[in-house]
Design a protein around this motif. Structure first.
Motif, PDB file in Angstrom:
ATOM      1  N   SER A  46       0.826  -1.209   0.000  1.00 56.71           N
ATOM      2  CA  SER A  46       0.000   0.000   0.000  1.00 56.71           C
ATOM      3  C   SER A  46       0.860   1.258   0.000  1.00 56.71           C
ATOM      4  CB  SER A  46      -0.930  -0.017   1.215  1.00 56.71           C
ATOM      5  OG  SER A  46      -1.772   1.099   1.213  1.00 56.71           O
ATOM      6  N   ASP A  50       1.321   4.289  -3.042  1.00 60.76           N
ATOM      7  CA  ASP A  50       0.814   5.628  -2.736  1.00 60.76           C
ATOM      8  C   ASP A  50       1.591   6.683  -3.513  1.00 60.76           C
ATOM      9  OD1 ASP A  50      -0.435   7.843  -1.727  1.00 60.76           O
ATOM     10  OD2 ASP A  50       0.358   7.636   0.297  1.00 60.76           O
ATOM     11  N   THR A  52      -0.232   9.190  -5.176  1.00 58.70           N
ATOM     12  CA  THR A  52      -1.296  10.142  -5.497  1.00 58.70           C
ATOM     13  C   THR A  52      -0.841  11.591  -5.422  1.00 58.70           C
ATOM     14  OG1 THR A  52      -2.078   9.994  -3.206  1.00 58.70           O
ATOM     15  CG2 THR A  52      -3.167   8.587  -4.849  1.00 58.70           C
ATOM     16  N   ASN A  75      -7.768  -5.890  -1.398  1.00 68.45           N
ATOM     17  CA  ASN A  75      -8.201  -4.583  -0.879  1.00 68.45           C
ATOM     18  C   ASN A  75      -7.178  -3.488  -1.150  1.00 68.45           C
ATOM     19  OD1 ASN A  75     -10.667  -5.524   0.091  1.00 68.45           O
ATOM     20  ND2 ASN A  75      -9.797  -6.093   2.061  1.00 68.45           N
ATOM     21  N   VAL A  76      -5.891  -3.820  -1.043  1.00 65.43           N
ATOM     22  CA  VAL A  76      -4.829  -2.845  -1.344  1.00 65.43           C
ATOM     23  C   VAL A  76      -4.911  -2.435  -2.809  1.00 65.43           C
ATOM     24  CG1 VAL A  76      -2.329  -2.573  -1.618  1.00 65.43           C
ATOM     25  CG2 VAL A  76      -3.265  -3.533   0.497  1.00 65.43           C
ATOM     26  N   ILE A  78      -7.523  -2.581  -4.860  1.00 63.72           N
ATOM     27  CA  ILE A  78      -8.760  -1.807  -5.099  1.00 63.72           C
ATOM     28  C   ILE A  78      -8.574  -0.366  -4.634  1.00 63.72           C
ATOM     29  CG2 ILE A  78     -11.162  -1.514  -4.379  1.00 63.72           C
ATOM     30  CD1 ILE A  78     -11.349  -4.611  -4.343  1.00 63.72           C
ATOM     31  N   ALA A  79      -8.032  -0.195  -3.438  1.00 62.46           N
ATOM     32  CA  ALA A  79      -7.827   1.161  -2.903  1.00 62.46           C
ATOM     33  C   ALA A  79      -6.846   1.945  -3.779  1.00 62.46           C
ATOM     34  CB  ALA A  79      -7.316   1.084  -1.468  1.00 62.46           C
ATOM     35  N   ALA A  80      -5.780   1.288  -4.224  1.00 65.79           N
ATOM     36  CA  ALA A  80      -4.797   1.968  -5.081  1.00 65.79           C
ATOM     37  C   ALA A  80      -5.415   2.324  -6.426  1.00 65.79           C
ATOM     38  CB  ALA A  80      -3.570   1.079  -5.280  1.00 65.79           C
ATOM     39  N   ARG A  82      -8.526   2.935  -7.099  1.00 69.07           N
ATOM     40  CA  ARG A  82      -9.443   4.060  -6.870  1.00 69.07           C
ATOM     41  C   ARG A  82      -8.672   5.367  -6.708  1.00 69.07           C
ATOM     42  NH1 ARG A  82     -12.627   2.396  -2.363  1.00 69.07           N
ATOM     43  NH2 ARG A  82     -13.638   1.071  -3.895  1.00 69.07           N
ATOM     44  N   ALA A  83      -7.632   5.360  -5.870  1.00 68.43           N
ATOM     45  CA  ALA A  83      -6.861   6.578  -5.605  1.00 68.43           C
ATOM     46  C   ALA A  83      -6.125   7.062  -6.850  1.00 68.43           C
ATOM     47  CB  ALA A  83      -5.873   6.335  -4.469  1.00 68.43           C
TER      48      ALA A  83
END
Length: 125
Positions: A46, A50, A52, A75-76, A78-80, A82-83
């Motif tokens: 994660s 990062d 972003t 989940n990592v 998906i979050a990445a 999205r960001a």
């Protein structure tokens, strides 16, 4: 004293289950994790994902050395995804191993995040 040494050894083993090599090719960040992506190692991935704070971050995660990935890794990613998308960039996956690809397909992540058979395809498509 022996218990402390044993606890330190277990912690070190857990941290060594995942290493991540980061490189850049034509402005695209290429992350190559090696080992297992699970609830013990997901934070490291994660943090590496990062990006972003950069304009239009483009990232390829080369999964050919990942031996295992559980829901924490999903989940990592998906979050990445999205960001990075919200920041005007993208996330692509390359060369997932058979076991990792089955996990991606099982949860349908391969339909959300582009998956490519080769690193070259992920970098150029």
């Amino acid at each position: 004293m022996a218990e402390e040494e044993m606890a330190d050894t277990k912690k070190a083993e857990r941290l060594e289950q995942l290493s991540i090599v980061v490189a850049a090719t034509d402005g695209i960040h290429v992350l190559t994790p090696a080992g297992e992506i699970d609830h013990h190692t997901g934070d490291a991935l994660s943090q590496a994902l990062d990006l972003t704070g950069r304009p239009r971050p483009r990232v390829v995660v080369d999964l050919h050395q990942v031996t295992f990935m559980d829901s924490s890794g999903i989940n990592v990613l998906i979050a990445a995804h999205r960001a990075l998308t919200e920041a005007g960039g993208w996330l692509r996956l390359a060369r997932p191993t058979g076991a990792v690809m089955r996990t991606l397909q099982l949860v349908g992540l391969d339909t959300v995040i582009e998956c490519h058979e080769t690193l070259h395809q992920a970098l150029t498509n």
